[in-house]
Scaffold this active site. Structure first.
Site, PDB file in Angstrom:
ATOM      1  N   CYS A   1       2.952  -4.637   6.778  1.00  0.00           N
ATOM      2  CA  CYS A   1       2.729  -4.546   5.338  1.00  0.00           C
ATOM      3  C   CYS A   1       4.014  -4.075   4.644  1.00  0.00           C
ATOM      4  CB  CYS A   1       1.598  -3.566   5.041  1.00  0.00           C
ATOM      5  SG  CYS A   1      -0.008  -4.066   5.709  1.00  0.00           S
TER       6      CYS A   1
ATOM      7  N   HIS B   1       0.822  -1.209   0.000  1.00  0.00           N
ATOM      8  CA  HIS B   1       0.000   0.000   0.000  1.00  0.00           C
ATOM      9  C   HIS B   1       0.857   1.259   0.000  1.00  0.00           C
ATOM     10  CE1 HIS B   1       0.882   0.715   4.241  1.00  0.00           C
ATOM     11  NE2 HIS B   1       0.440  -0.497   4.554  1.00  0.00           N
TER      12      HIS B   1
END
Length: 180
Positions: free
Chosen positions: A99, A91
């Site tokens: 992440c 992202h």
């Protein structure tokens, strides 16, 4: 798609019909969490290593992190080991607690390529995440790591792609990756 933690890069490769894969572009990973080694538990602050894939249903154009897509963690290997975790994404916004975070500009390019591939008939985009480029010198450098046995399971996929420019067949058997 290939990610290399130590080098901090994300690569996207493409091919047309029966041609070999060619490198499309390399982006700098803005940040990821937890250093080298696999993710094992929800909340451990680690970013995963292994073989994943994203699909059209895993794209999130309305993410709080600009744009995002889920990598498919946990995969069959992770589940066989009892590893837990959810919503592991690539992202934007350059922040991470598990992440792989990119700059907003980078995720716009990456997201567009992934979305285009999935809209053009590709059912999934493979995502291979390695601790480092797994050439001989790096394998020797990290041979004392507690993660070395796991990394040896990743290396055949790295080697096949490097030498043959093809995505290997990867399965899980008895809690181990099988790469052909």
């Amino acid at each position: 798609m290939r990610l290399f933690k130590q080098e901090g890069i994300l690569e996207i490769w493409y091919k047309h019909k029966n041609q070999q894969y060619q490198l499309s572009k390399i982006w700098k990973i803005c940040t990821f969490s937890g250093g080298l080694g696999p993710k094992r538990a929800e909340g451990d602050g680690k970013s995963p290593e292994g073989f994943y894939a994203t699909r059209k249903s895993l794209l999130n154009p309305n993410s709080n992190y600009h744009l995002a897509f889920n990598i498919g963690y946990p995969n069959a290997y992770d589940r066989s080991k009892g590893y837990t975790g959810s919503y592991i994404m690539i992202h934007g916004k350059c922040v991470s607690i598990g992440c792989y975070a990119m700059t907003d500009k980078s995720i716009e390019e990456i997201y567009a390529l992934v979305s285009q591939a999935l809209s053009s008939g590709q059912t999934q985009v493979p995502i291979h995440i390695f601790p480092f480029k797994m050439h001989t010198a790096n394998m020797k450098k990290y041979q004392g790591s507690a993660h070395y046995a796991f990394w040896q399971e990743l290396k055949p996929a790295y080697d096949i792609f490097q030498s043959q420019r093809r995505i290997p067949d990867i399965s899980v058997h008895n809690q181990h990756y099988i790469v052909r």
